[in-house]
Every structure is written in C-alpha cells, then in structure tokens.
Design a protein around this motif. Sequence first.
Motif, PDB file in Angstrom:
ATOM      1  N   ASP A  39       0.823  -1.212   0.000  1.00 22.44           N
ATOM      2  CA  ASP A  39       0.000   0.000   0.000  1.00 22.44           C
ATOM      3  C   ASP A  39       0.856   1.261   0.000  1.00 22.44           C
ATOM      4  O   ASP A  39       0.532   2.248  -0.676  1.00 22.44           O
ATOM      5  CB  ASP A  39      -0.931   0.004   1.214  1.00 22.44           C
ATOM      6  N   GLU A  40       1.943   1.238   0.777  1.00 21.57           N
ATOM      7  CA  GLU A  40       2.808   2.416   0.852  1.00 21.57           C
ATOM      8  C   GLU A  40       3.448   2.722  -0.499  1.00 21.57           C
ATOM      9  O   GLU A  40       3.578   3.890  -0.890  1.00 21.57           O
ATOM     10  CB  GLU A  40       3.903   2.186   1.900  1.00 21.57           C
ATOM     11  N   GLN A  41       3.846   1.699  -1.227  1.00 25.80           N
ATOM     12  CA  GLN A  41       4.562   1.912  -2.490  1.00 25.80           C
ATOM     13  C   GLN A  41       3.643   2.090  -3.691  1.00 25.80           C
ATOM     14  O   GLN A  41       4.071   2.622  -4.709  1.00 25.80           O
ATOM     15  CB  GLN A  41       5.482   0.727  -2.767  1.00 25.80           C
ATOM     16  N   CYS A  42       2.396   1.632  -3.567  1.00 24.01           N
ATOM     17  CA  CYS A  42       1.510   1.634  -4.735  1.00 24.01           C
ATOM     18  C   CYS A  42       0.218   2.418  -4.489  1.00 24.01           C
ATOM     19  O   CYS A  42      -0.761   2.222  -5.202  1.00 24.01           O
ATOM     20  CB  CYS A  42       1.184   0.198  -5.148  1.00 24.01           C
ATOM     21  N   LEU A  47     -10.640  -6.010  -6.390  1.00 20.37           N
ATOM     22  CA  LEU A  47     -11.089  -5.823  -5.010  1.00 20.37           C
ATOM     23  C   LEU A  47     -10.557  -4.514  -4.443  1.00 20.37           C
ATOM     24  O   LEU A  47      -9.397  -4.148  -4.650  1.00 20.37           O
ATOM     25  CB  LEU A  47     -10.606  -6.975  -4.137  1.00 20.37           C
ATOM     26  N   PRO A  48     -11.382  -3.782  -3.693  1.00 21.04           N
ATOM     27  CA  PRO A  48     -10.916  -2.553  -3.051  1.00 21.04           C
ATOM     28  C   PRO A  48     -10.029  -2.870  -1.855  1.00 21.04           C
ATOM     29  O   PRO A  48     -10.051  -3.974  -1.318  1.00 21.04           O
ATOM     30  CB  PRO A  48     -12.211  -1.875  -2.602  1.00 21.04           C
ATOM     31  N   LYS A  49      -9.247  -1.872  -1.444  1.00 23.04           N
ATOM     32  CA  LYS A  49      -8.364  -2.028  -0.287  1.00 23.04           C
ATOM     33  C   LYS A  49      -9.170  -2.041   1.008  1.00 23.04           C
ATOM     34  O   LYS A  49     -10.075  -1.233   1.197  1.00 23.04           O
ATOM     35  CB  LYS A  49      -7.360  -0.872  -0.253  1.00 23.04           C
ATOM     36  N   ARG A  50      -8.805  -2.989   1.905  1.00 21.48           N
ATOM     37  CA  ARG A  50      -9.350  -2.989   3.262  1.00 21.48           C
ATOM     38  C   ARG A  50      -8.219  -3.291   4.231  1.00 21.48           C
ATOM     39  O   ARG A  50      -7.559  -4.328   4.101  1.00 21.48           O
ATOM     40  CB  ARG A  50     -10.449  -4.046   3.437  1.00 21.48           C
ATOM     41  N   ALA A  51      -8.001  -2.406   5.183  1.00 19.85           N
ATOM     42  CA  ALA A  51      -7.001  -2.669   6.214  1.00 19.85           C
ATOM     43  C   ALA A  51      -7.492  -3.797   7.109  1.00 19.85           C
ATOM     44  O   ALA A  51      -8.704  -3.998   7.280  1.00 19.85           O
ATOM     45  CB  ALA A  51      -6.744  -1.406   7.030  1.00 19.85           C
ATOM     46  N   ILE A  52      -6.550  -4.517   7.733  1.00 12.05           N
ATOM     47  CA  ILE A  52      -6.907  -5.697   8.504  1.00 12.05           C
ATOM     48  C   ILE A  52      -7.840  -5.372   9.665  1.00 12.05           C
ATOM     49  O   ILE A  52      -8.724  -6.158   9.999  1.00 12.05           O
ATOM     50  CB  ILE A  52      -5.634  -6.411   9.023  1.00 12.05           C
ATOM     51  N   GLN A  53      -7.689  -4.180  10.266  1.00  3.83           N
ATOM     52  CA  GLN A  53      -8.549  -3.862  11.409  1.00  3.83           C
ATOM     53  C   GLN A  53      -9.994  -3.641  10.987  1.00  3.83           C
ATOM     54  O   GLN A  53     -10.915  -3.829  11.786  1.00  3.83           O
ATOM     55  CB  GLN A  53      -8.008  -2.635  12.168  1.00  3.83           C
ATOM     56  N   PHE A  54     -10.216  -3.269   9.736  1.00  2.66           N
ATOM     57  CA  PHE A  54     -11.579  -3.094   9.233  1.00  2.66           C
ATOM     58  C   PHE A  54     -12.105  -4.366   8.581  1.00  2.66           C
ATOM     59  O   PHE A  54     -13.263  -4.750   8.783  1.00  2.66           O
ATOM     60  CB  PHE A  54     -11.626  -1.924   8.250  1.00  2.66           C
ATOM     61  N   GLY A  55     -11.246  -5.027   7.805  1.00  2.95           N
ATOM     62  CA  GLY A  55     -11.675  -6.244   7.134  1.00  2.95           C
ATOM     63  C   GLY A  55     -12.005  -7.376   8.090  1.00  2.95           C
ATOM     64  O   GLY A  55     -12.901  -8.184   7.836  1.00  2.95           O
ATOM     65  N   GLY A  75      -2.160   2.655  -1.890  1.00  3.19           N
ATOM     66  CA  GLY A  75      -3.334   1.868  -1.557  1.00  3.19           C
ATOM     67  C   GLY A  75      -4.203   2.435  -0.456  1.00  3.19           C
ATOM     68  O   GLY A  75      -5.295   1.916  -0.212  1.00  3.19           O
ATOM     69  N   TYR A  76      -3.744   3.459   0.235  1.00  2.00           N
ATOM     70  CA  TYR A  76      -4.502   4.004   1.361  1.00  2.00           C
ATOM     71  C   TYR A  76      -5.444   5.122   0.923  1.00  2.00           C
ATOM     72  O   TYR A  76      -5.183   5.831  -0.054  1.00  2.00           O
ATOM     73  CB  TYR A  76      -3.552   4.548   2.429  1.00  2.00           C
ATOM     74  N   GLY A  77      -6.525   5.277   1.684  1.00  2.00           N
ATOM     75  CA  GLY A  77      -7.470   6.344   1.380  1.00  2.00           C
ATOM     76  C   GLY A  77      -6.839   7.718   1.454  1.00  2.00           C
ATOM     77  O   GLY A  77      -7.205   8.628   0.693  1.00  2.00           O
ATOM     78  N   ARG A  78      -5.890   7.904   2.373  1.00  2.00           N
ATOM     79  CA  ARG A  78      -5.239   9.218   2.490  1.00  2.00           C
ATOM     80  C   ARG A  78      -4.434   9.572   1.244  1.00  2.00           C
ATOM     81  O   ARG A  78      -4.160  10.744   0.991  1.00  2.00           O
ATOM     82  CB  ARG A  78      -4.359   9.273   3.728  1.00  2.00           C
TER      83      ARG A  78
END
Length: 635
Positions: free
Chosen positions: A494-497, A596-604, A499-502
Amino acid sequence: MCGIALIISGVRIDLSSLLLDTTNCSSSSQESVLFSVDDIKAALRKRGPDSLGSKAIFLHADEGRSIRSLMEGEEPTKESDIKGSCVLNNGLFGKVLFVGATLQLRGIHPITQPLVDESGNILVYNGEIFGGIEFSRDSNDAEVLMQSLGKCCNCLSHNHEGACSSSGNVKHSVPELLSTIRGPWALLYWQASSKTIWFGRDALGRRSLLVHWPSIEDPRLMLSSVSPPSTIDERADIGYKNGPTELKFWEELPCAVYSLSMSALKSDESLVGEVRSHNWTDPLLEELIKWERTYVEPKPEDLIESHGMFSSEQRASVFFIATGRLHQEVLAALKESVRRRTIFSGTHLGNSPVAVLFSGGLDSMILAALLDECLDPKFGIDLLNVSFDGQSAPDRISARAGVIELRKKASLRRWNLVEIDAELPKLTLETKHVMSLINPSNTYMDLNIGIALWLAAGGDGWVCEETGRNDDSECQRVRYKSDSRILLVGSGADEQCAGYGRHKTKYRQSGWVGLNEEMKLDMQRIWKRNLGRDDRCIADNGREARFPFLDEDVIRLLLDIPLWEIADLRQPSGVGDKKILREVARMLHLHEAAILPKRAIQFGSRIARESNRKNFGSNRAANQASAGSAIIHPI
C-alpha cells in the motif's frame, strides 16, 4: 530468527554524537530495575525457539588504563584480571550480557546463540540473508555472517585511510560488511580486538530492535527484540478516560549501524562507552532510504490510454506496448522476492512450512499465487485468516472467494484456509499481552492491528474438509493448527503503490507531487509505525514474518517506474489505486482479486468495530474521539 537482547551495566554511556541527552547516562550500579534479565529471557522463550542462550563479558581497566575483557566462565590468568574481577563483583566495572533465541530455518546442524568464535568475538543475529554474502543452501547464515565479521578490520567507518589496525587481507569494516546484506536483520556483535559492540537493524527496519537509553530510573543500556510484559502494569485494564500513560521505557531503534567503543576514564575508575551511528556504504541502500522517484508528473501524452483519441482496440495496443514490459518486470521481481523467502532447510519443515497472512485481497492473493509457483508441490500452503465477526467479516468473505480462485488456478496444491475466529470481549488477558508486544506503539489502531496479527499468526483455527460435494458451504469444519514457521505478509504494498485512502485525499489536494510526497513519507516511517510492531506480534507465535513487497530489488524497480503507471487515483477505488499490482494479478489469472478494493486488517476483520463498541460505546463516539489515533490509557 527469533530474538536477541543486550544489557550493559556499569558503563557510562556517551550519547553526544547522537545528539541525545547524556545527563542521565550514569554508570551507577544502584539500578532501579523495571524488569530483570529473566523477564527478557521469558519473553524470548515464549516465542518457542529451538534454543535460547546467553553469554556475559566483564570489562575492567588494567594499570595502563587499557580495557580488558573477561568472558563468563573464563579463569583470570593475571593479577590484573583477578583484581578486575574482584572490583567488578563490587559493582565498579562493566558487564555486557548477550541473549539469543534461535528459531532455526537455515542449516542442517543445530546452533545455539550467542555464537562465539576462537578470537572471542560474540554474535547474536535475528535475520535472514537473501543476498550480498554468499553461502550454500545447507549453511546457516548466522554462522557464515560470524565468519565474515571475524575478517573485518577494527576501523569504525569505511572512510579509513592508510593501514588498518588489523593485519592480513582485510576487505571490509563492519559497517561495510553489514551494508552488503540483502534481507531483514537485527544484530549485536562484540568485536574483541577493538573492544567495540556493534548493533543495529537493516535500512528498512524489517526486524524489530528496541532500545532503552540509560536514564536515572534505569541506567542500563538495553536492546531487545521485544518489550517484556512486565513493562505494562499487569493489573491494568484498557480504558480511555484516565489520561495518557507516562511509561516510555522503550523506543524503536532508528535504522542504522551503531558502534559502542569502550575506554577508561583517566579521572576515576569508570568505564565509558561512546555510541556512534554509521552511514550505509552501499549506494542502493542510500537510494532506498531517500526514496526519490524520477518520473512523478505525467505529460498529457503519458495518459493517452485514458483519453478518447483512439478506438478501444488502438488504446489497448498503445497501452500494452508502453506498459506491458513494466508489468512483466514487476511480476518477475515479485516472484524472485517470494522465491528468496521460501528458502529454508533443516528438520522442522512440517506439512506447510510457509503460510500467508490472508485476507483474500489483492496483495495476499498475489503472494499466495507466487508462493504456489515457488514452493515444492508436496507441501501445502496455509492461508491464515482472522475474523471478529464470524463468517460475516469482509475479510472472511473475500478469503473464501479467494481460495476458490486459487484452487482453480492450482488445483493440485493443498490449500488450507485456516479460519481463526475471535470475540474481542473474551480476549482480556490476550489484549494485555499484545499491549506489551506493540510497545512502544500505543494507539487503539496499533492495538487492533496487533491483536489481529497476533491471532492470525497463531494459526489456530478451523479448516473445511471436503465432503465430496462441489459446494464449499457443505464442507465439514475441523480444528487445525498451522505448523508453518515462515509467514508471508503484504506489508509495503500500500505504501509503495498508493493503496490508502489518504493517498487519494492527498492527490485531490496536491496532485501528483503531493501524492508522491505522501508515499515517500509512508516509506520513510514504515520502520517506526509498522514493521517493528508487526514483527513482534508475529514472532511471538514462533513464526518469522517475511515481507516480499519490501525486497530491496522490488522497491528499486517500483521507484524506477513512473508514478502514473504505479497508480492513477483519478480512477475509482479498485481500479486506479495500486494499478500496477492489479495488472500483475491479472497476469497471474487472478481476475476477481484484481478488482477488489483495499481494506485494512482492522476493518476487514471487524476488530475496529468491536473495539469501538467496547472502548467508546459506539462507532459514532469512537469517530468523534478519533479512535484510530487515540492513545491507550491504563486504568
């Protein structure tokens, strides 16, 4: 792997070159011990290593004010040694204790750390060597590293001029040698000839190493892979209302190579150790640390495939010619990264030696598919999935769909989807334990991620056994405990590609340049915010976390690719974010995972929702309190 520690007492530590406060760095032997050496050993032993050992060195100054060392178990041979030992027993001189816990994944012969060579050098090593230092497949990389370190000169830096203090054909200083290693590592090394302790962690921080700089409360210099549980009040519950905790004993050691050179003070009988930080000597590592991308802002013609100037067939042709080779290169680099991380030997293989932290999302599906291509077909692959909402959690739904897609792609492989179910209100003791593992991280987001990772890495859950029907809903669930020792994790994707909402928010606010700066910030702080915490939570279960997306060659390749080919955040979620990885997934025939959309582990996994309800009363109250970044306060 799996953990190391160093405790230095009776030595005055000079931290002036690190620009740290040295006023509290006393050499007093009257230590206010917050926890003992036994606490550290117990924390490392809990990880289930194959062996755990320790080795002590006693330091004192002889009549000529030169530093002498006496290894634990050695008999003093001179009057000065005897005198020094007696003075040491009165607490006037220094002691250095090395502790090493080994989960052996390399080499056919068992080893116990610390390693000690014939010159009196001592090494405890927590890491893997995937390149830079040559050794055979049946060799243990810690032993090979020990041999290479023993050939290093005594110089403190690579900028030495003239003759080295060492004799013989010396090629490297210690910082030079450590800069050649490709792979994650943290180490502690006593160079007997120079009376110097070397310590540090790799340039990306993929292995945890915590430091306690000497203070009035505890004047010892301490390094450890993990914070023992006793640094967190065992009687505490987790609450929100009582103000922040003041306990800040540990901090993440910044990524570098450090030296601690011993000398004797002329004015008194104290020993002093001067800590210095050393730069990496490999240009590649410097490039990765700076994380500078050449092509950030596209020209209009660079985005031609998204415009309406050509027919769909023509656009597809232009796009393939321009970017098809990039996708092939990324796929090849990722496959090689996974291949390196499936290297193991020894007798502790089990039925499924390598597992994947598995949500069924884009990153974990790519890792699982590449692992299938790299791992001997006789082995099964465990896919570890955690849920705090039974079969209804988003990650459980996507994991079940993902394993179906993997079985279509590789029908002869034994795929074990390990479903780990948890209920947060019942995890009181477990939560307190994970609090010690994530320390010094201390937010609810850190705790939620830590609990999810810790439970998933435990690998204790259920698998579905086939009943002879094609419908997976008719399978029989049976208890299953993963025996894998290696866990592939998707950190860094996510950091390199983007992937985060921010990342999308930053792109809307500041365009391509702003997006690039946000991604750069993420990569330059990933060691402090993510990797140490994650490594500690996973290693506590006797598994080694390996991060294929953070391979040095993968990072370098992704930096060489224009940002608009990495991600295009003008497009919807599931399309433009991590655009290049979605193309890699399609090349692996993972067409459902590719969208598939991104989901962080704490939300998924739904732990964030359960945590909000438990600690704040509701999701709404949690959002009002900015629960993700809120500090955890022991009651």
